[in-house]
Design an enzyme around this catalytic site. Sequence first.
Site, PDB file in Angstrom:
ATOM      1  N   HIS A  67      -3.365 -12.174  -6.887  1.00  0.00           N
ATOM      2  CA  HIS A  67      -3.852 -11.925  -5.520  1.00  0.00           C
ATOM      3  C   HIS A  67      -4.768 -13.059  -5.065  1.00  0.00           C
ATOM      4  CE1 HIS A  67      -2.318  -7.926  -6.287  1.00  0.00           C
ATOM      5  NE2 HIS A  67      -2.556  -7.594  -5.039  1.00  0.00           N
ATOM      6  N   GLU A  87      -2.699  -8.963   6.804  1.00  0.00           N
ATOM      7  CA  GLU A  87      -3.722  -7.979   6.411  1.00  0.00           C
ATOM      8  C   GLU A  87      -5.126  -8.562   6.535  1.00  0.00           C
ATOM      9  OE1 GLU A  87      -0.513  -6.055   3.271  1.00  0.00           O
ATOM     10  OE2 GLU A  87      -2.139  -7.333   2.537  1.00  0.00           O
TER      11      GLU A  87
END
Lengths: 174, 174
Positions: A67, A87
């Site tokens: 991530h 996001e």
Amino acid sequence: MDISTVNSLSYEDFVDTFGNVVERSPLIVAAIWPYRPFANLSDLEARISELIDSLPESGKEGILRCHPDLAGRDLQRGTLTRESQEEQSQAGMASLNPEETTRMYRLNTEYKRRFGFPFIICAKMNNKAAILRQLTERSGNSQTKERAHAIDEVKKICNLRLRNVVLPDIQNKL
Amino acid sequence: MDISTVNSLSYEDFVDTFGNVVERSPLIVAAIWPYRPFANLSDLEARISELIDSLPESGKEGILRCHPDLAGRDLQRGTLTRESQEEQSQAGMASLNPEETTRMYRLNTEYKRRFGFPFIICAKMNNKAAILRQLTERSGNSQTKERAHAIDEVKKICNLRLRNVVLPDIQNKL
């Protein structure tokens, strides 16, 4: 896409479609493809969740390290995945002022030094203030507790990403 | 890169450097980053191998499904990873004649229908004739035997990819 369309996909198309529901970890969805037919979206989500839970703790940490940082180098370089870009932008990470950017960088760096993986939070379920608060609070957790918390966030992100592609259960008929 | 340089990498740089030693599966190397310092290249290879072995069988099949076909759609579309492009070209997969292309397509399709994952072979250790022979022979294996064989090939590919980046053991001093 309805669930019967999902169930008809070859593994190549399945991985192309869902490969990034867990960030940069297509092997997760590639692993659950043989469990077709999925009864509905919840069933698909549950299989992904079970697969993640079946990994050794090191493997779970591997997912976390795939991530990007929130408001980090990939956002600045424009190298976020499409999903992460959307996001992070929605959570205000793309429009921090210089002071907030500095604070986020400092907190992310401290968090990574402590845990050896990046701070992960379902950005779509949080705003800027909540993200900064949780980043501070969760930095006090033990390694074990924080790894579990981060994996829960990965699953929340995954579920929202799936919902962008697959119709909700009520609209699905097998 | 010598092993002490490898051991000094942040997890971000480690994943950037080694993320594709297992095709499209950066979580594998991301998972073993905490095992630094690695004594040498063999130690690094062994950690990756152990991590792969620690996955559930479904996760191992997930790795296999992240691989492209040999002489398949990604080669034709130009969407292979850099490493796969080089390996497939070197094994002659980019210069098949029409008859060989048709035969490879047919054999790959049959293999995938039988096993639910693509035929994987360390292309750099084989030439065109050997690849076609093994594709035919291995199609007769059981699912369990063939999955294990394919994972062994993944490890061979991984080791050669690592050797493109990290100095051999004899040149490494901790």
